[in-house]
Motif scaffolding. Structure first.
Motif, mmCIF file in Angstrom:
data_model
loop_
_atom_site.group_PDB
_atom_site.id
_atom_site.type_symbol
_atom_site.label_atom_id
_atom_site.label_comp_id
_atom_site.label_asym_id
_atom_site.label_seq_id
_atom_site.Cartn_x
_atom_site.Cartn_y
_atom_site.Cartn_z
ATOM 1 N N ASN A 784 0.918 -1.098 0.111
ATOM 2 C CA ASN A 784 0.048 -0.002 -0.177
ATOM 3 C C ASN A 784 0.791 1.233 0.057
ATOM 4 N N SER A 785 2.075 1.188 0.116
ATOM 5 C CA SER A 785 3.205 2.265 0.190
ATOM 6 C C SER A 785 2.901 3.249 -0.855
ATOM 7 N N THR A 786 2.389 4.469 -0.934
ATOM 8 C CA THR A 786 2.227 5.191 -2.066
ATOM 9 C C THR A 786 2.715 6.574 -1.437
ATOM 10 N N SER A 787 3.057 7.462 -2.750
ATOM 11 C CA SER A 787 3.316 8.883 -2.240
ATOM 12 C C SER A 787 1.997 9.728 -2.757
ATOM 13 N N TYR A 788 1.190 10.588 -1.821
ATOM 14 C CA TYR A 788 0.146 11.191 -2.229
ATOM 15 C C TYR A 788 0.384 12.610 -2.539
ATOM 16 N N LEU A 789 -0.130 13.327 -3.450
ATOM 17 C CA LEU A 789 -0.055 14.660 -3.742
ATOM 18 C C LEU A 789 -1.353 15.358 -3.969
ATOM 19 N N THR A 790 -1.782 16.197 -2.999
ATOM 20 C CA THR A 790 -3.235 16.619 -3.175
ATOM 21 C C THR A 790 -3.168 17.950 -2.780
ATOM 22 N N LYS A 791 -4.175 18.638 -3.084
ATOM 23 C CA LYS A 791 -4.501 20.027 -2.847
ATOM 24 C C LYS A 791 -5.877 20.208 -2.262
ATOM 25 N N THR A 792 -5.864 21.025 -0.962
ATOM 26 C CA THR A 792 -6.944 20.986 -0.196
ATOM 27 C C THR A 792 -7.448 22.654 0.043
ATOM 28 N N ALA A 793 -8.715 22.465 0.182
ATOM 29 C CA ALA A 793 -9.291 24.157 0.352
ATOM 30 C C ALA A 793 -8.601 24.738 1.747
ATOM 31 N N ASP A 794 -8.485 23.862 2.635
ATOM 32 C CA ASP A 794 -8.213 24.426 4.149
ATOM 33 C C ASP A 794 -6.612 24.740 4.051
#
Length: 899
Positions: A784-794
């Protein structure tokens, strides 16, 4: 149809359940024989707020029922057992425990529950719903007057205690706790009934920012939050071991919220590093002091954080969580109506913390970096006098942690005794970290028997480590294990293509073994000391995923690398994995109807069979697995197992339900996982999937106790993170899933030992010293090891598994995971996976819809990268086995993906 062998195995395994149930029934019988003391015969009092219906016992004014108005038939408390639990020493919501120092300097414990007497009803006015002087129910010598008030506050419920020193000398209160009695007694319930009636509860032991969240087992409906109202910082969380309600596999036990804990810290918990600094207070003669908690409702589990903000609670969000690798630039976002006055770190220098900016969302952003391995605590003092603590676990970089782990497994735990009478050599065997020696005998046959989670855990972990971080020397040892010990000893052929897996290689049969085989200091007179026949039984399905995973890893190493595996061609290992999966459905049909821990490996085998074009095997495996998934689809809550309730089958149930498009069942499963897998600012509980009995079966310190990051954390992270990939706007899923993922490696010691779990009882707060069933959790981390790149409103751009730099529409992430082989770009829903090779960094241009991958150079065993994606990325490379085959060079390779 259950074949006789499986049926016998079923009965044998359930003996553990019935042994606890038998003791539990005996306890209930003993409790029933005790005289009633609550005064139920005198009736009840019912009062209401706009949010709650509160039912009180008239005589004791303890809580008989707490019902949300919106769901008036649901009781958060164990009111359904009130007529059994109306005895002395059984705690109820509304009770109070305290410890005072007497004139001789000794600590003396007092409780309203020990010997019940009627309380004195007081007149009420204003917002007070009911009140009593409860001093009568304490011993006469108690030098304190105690009044209890139930109050309303904007529809919420307040439980208040007012203590007055009635002596002529100052009193030191060294412990004060409010028992949190909610309905988690699962005894006698079917899964449907338990999900309808019962609750889970999880503590954030964070002082004035702390809270207890109480949730329906189904994960649906409102969540009850217990908050500090006045002089009730959540300092400690003490198990109420003196409540005679039997702790067992159907009941974790009750705990109390402690605002003062010094008396325990200097006695029962002496020498143990607590989550917070233990404190006491002095009460002057005639001085009064209030202690109060508030009960509020959050609309849903995912609404908890907003509810905390609405109730003016200090809130914190850590990225990537509170298990912090040293090479990760962590982020901590703080929000409170009061400004921060001071921030302190203990041990000093363990964490560096630097304020970065005030965000438009109202959060203050900090960068946090781990400097010193081990537990650390950040304490935040606010100008309004409130104090918040955030407990972190600082670990080495993931790459270092996994390298140390692999080395420990293949050296300290490498067993190669050619004279072993049980043919366990060579293998990675269980280990006792306290004694610093291998476990070659145990009264629980599986611990020393290389099968079951508790015995297979270590070699399974060693195999999965190679999937994350291949090491030629380690693989050579494990190849020997696979071909000499796994195949032919742990696993054997029973008829054509029926590859059975034994319950244990080790067994207890002194009459058939040479004298001196067994250690006479071990008590083998238990049900768990299986004889040879019992140990050879292939009917426990939970053993099959371990073996399947070993073959699957060997297939991947042989298929995508050069020179790492030389014993057999890659397809041999893949077919062995397939035959093992099929054998589970044929030789262990009873338990195969349940979700298996690590069952995700069967889905991976199926996908690889399809990619390799081995269609006949793929079709048969898919048919067998769909039969199981169809059975789960027919159930309301398909989470059964060999235990009455479990938190491991959900992983495989979700993955197959998702695969076959059973979206409703996948959603039900996910909601159930989120009910027992919270996100909160504390490394021990963030992403910690509920588990409380496996220290009995796989631990050295054997007791029923909430386990901190047992294998359930990383296994349950599999469905949660898959759900996030399906719905990348749901940031809650990423926080929960990644908490479980990193929680899965948080307990690995500085020198690389992987323990069964961490003990949560405040008298211990340390790892268990047996390797036990840790490997099942490491499976979850590895795949399951994965790098996540995300953009949040807060918070804007954030990364989990990487360090980022952003500039408007452009963002760059340096990967920090051990494998560096998976990247998920949340705004695009794009998952990139490398079957071989690794990614150094990734760049993303949100405006141009462009992703740039920078692949690390080749090495002796990995000259080629194999890249696959969940979307059509149209790269200028040849396809092989459903993946782009990318020749690596001596330097970094840049791959441009246009979306």
């Amino acid at each position: 149809m259950i074949n006789p062998r499986s049926q016998y195995n079923f009965i044998l395994l359930l003996l553990v359940f019935f042994s606890f149930e038998g003791h539990s029934q005996e306890y209930w019988n003993n409790i029933v024989k005790k005289p009633s003391s609550l005064g139920l015969e005198n009736g009840f009092i019912e009062v209401k707020t706009s949010e709650f219906n509160l039912k009180l016992v008239k005589t004791s004014q303890t809580v008989a029922g707490l019902y949300p108005v919106a769901d008036a038939n649901f009781d958060f408390t164990p009111g359904e057992r009130l007529e059994i639990r109306d005895k002395d020493s059984l705690y109820h919501l509304g009770d109070l425990n305290l410890t005072l120092k007497n004139t001789q300097g000794d600590w003396v414990n007092y409780s309203s529950a020990y010997k019940r007497k009627p309380v004195e009803k007081l007149s009420v006015k204003g917002n007070v719903l009911m009140a009593s002087d409860m001093t009568n129910t304490f011993p006469e010598e108690l030098p304190v007057n105690i009044k209890r008030y139930y109050e309303e506050d904007n529809g919420n419920l307040i439980l208040r205690f007012v203590l007055k020193n009635t002596s002529d000398a100052p009193l030191e209160i060294g412990a004060l706790g409010v028992p949190m009695i909610f309905n988690n007694i699962l005894e006698g319930k079917s899964l449907d009934e338990a999900h309808a009636d019962n609750v889970f509860f999880d503590p954030y032991i964070g002082m004035d920012a702390g809270y207890l969240e109480v949730k329906h087992l189904s994960g649906k409906g409102s969540a009850l939050l217990v908050l500090p109202e006045e002089n009730m910082p959540f300092e400690a969380y003490r198990p109420l071991l003196d409540d005679p309600t039997r702790r067992s596999i159907v009941f974790e036990g009750f705990h109390e919220w402690m605002s003062l804990s010094k008396a325990y810290a200097v006695n029962q918990w002496k020498g143990v590093q607590q989550w917070n600094k233990p404190t006491s207070i002095l009460l002057k003669p005639d001085e009064e002091k209030d202690f109060a908690v508030k009960f509020v409702l959050a609309k849903s589990i995912k609404n908890v954080q907003q509810s905390l903000i609405d109730h003016k609670m200090p809130t914190a969000v850590g990225v990537p969580g509170y298990v912090l690798p040293k090479n990760v630039n962590g982020q901590l976002f703080i929000k409170n109506s009061s400004k921060i006055k001071n921030i302190a770190v203990e041990p000093q220098g363990a964490i560096s913390i630097e304020k970065k900016q005030q965000l438009k969302s109202g959060y203050v952003a900090y960068q946090v970096n781990g400097q010193q391995w081990g537990r650390a605590r950040i304490t935040i003092d606010y100008e309004d006098g409130k104090q918040q603590t955030i407990n972190y676990k600082i670990i080495k970089s993931e790459a270092e942690v996994i390298a140390d782990f692999g080395h420990f497994l293949t050296t300290e735990q490498w067993f190669d005794n050619e004279e072993d009478p049980f043919n366990r050599n060579p293998s990675v065997i269980s280990y006792d970290y306290e004694a610093k020696k291998q476990v070659t005998q145990d009264s629980r046959a599986w611990i020393a028997g290389l099968s079951d989670e508790g015995g297979a855990g270590s070699w399974l972990a060693a195999m999965m480590k190679q999937y994350v971080q291949p090491d030629k020397e380690e693989i050579d040892k494990l190849s020997e294990f696979v071909h000499k010990t796994l195949w032919g000893t742990i696993q054997y052929a029973e008829g054509e293509n029926k590859y059975g897996v034994k319950k244990s290689v080790f067994y207890y049969e002194p009459d058939s073994m040479p004298k001196g085989t067994y250690n006479d200091t071990i008590n083998y007179k238990t049900w768990a000391a299986w004889n040879h026949k019992h140990a050879n039984d292939p009917g426990r399905s939970y053993n099959y995923p371990h073996v399947t995973a070993a073959y699957w890893v060997m297939y991947r190493l042989a298929r995508y690398h050069t020179g790492l595996v030389e014993n057999k061609p890659w397809d041999w290992y893949l077919k062995q994995a397939y035959h093992t999966a099929i054998a589970m459905t044929e030789l262990a049909p009873y338990y195969a109807q349940f979700g298996q821990m690590e069952g995700t490996v069967f889905l991976n085998v199926l996908k690889d069979l399809k990619r390799e074009g081995i269609n006949d095997l793929a079709e048969n495996l898919e048919f067998k697995m769909k039969e199981r998934a169809d059975h789960w689809k027919s159930l309301n809550y398909p989470f059964g197992s060999e235990m009455p309730w479990d938190s491991t089958g959900q992983e495989e149930v979700f993955m197959w339900s998702d695969y076959f498009g059973y979206t409703e069942k996948a959603a039900i499963t996910l909601n159930a996982v989120l009910a027992y897998m919270p996100t909160m600012p504390h490394w021990a509980y963030n992403g910690n999937a509920r588990r409380y009995w496996d220290f009995l079966y796989g631990g050295k310190l054997s007791r029923v106790e909430r386990q901190i990051h047992h294998y359930g954390s990383a296994l349950n992270a599999i469905p949660v993170l898959k759900a996030y990939q399906n719905s990348p706007d749901d940031f809650h899923l990423l926080k929960v899933g990644y908490g479980g993922l990193l929680g899965g490696i948080s307990n690995i010691t500085k020198d690389g030992f992987g323990p069964a779990a961490f003990h949560s009882f405040p008298q211990t707060l340390e790892i268990d010293y047996l390797s036990g069933d840790y490997g099942s959790g490491f499976f979850g981390y590895a795949i399951n090891s994965t790098s996540y790149l995300t953009k949040t409103a807060d918070f804007g751009w954030v990364s989990f598994g990487g360090n980022i730099k952003s500039n408007k529409d452009k963002v760059e992430m340096m990967l920090t995971t051990a494998a560096k082989n998976k990247v998920f770009i949340a705004p695009e829903g794009l998952l990139i996976t490398l079957d071989a090779g690794s990614i150094n960094k990734v760049g993303y241009n949100e405006k141009e819809k462009e992703v740039r991958l920078y692949l690390n150079p080749k090495n002796d065993y990995t000259p080629t990268a194999f890249l696959q994606s969940n979307k059509n990325v149209n790269l200028p490379f040849k396809m092989d086995n459903g993946a782009y085959k990318i020749p690596l060079s001596e330097k970094e390779s840049e791959i441009v993906i246009k979306l």
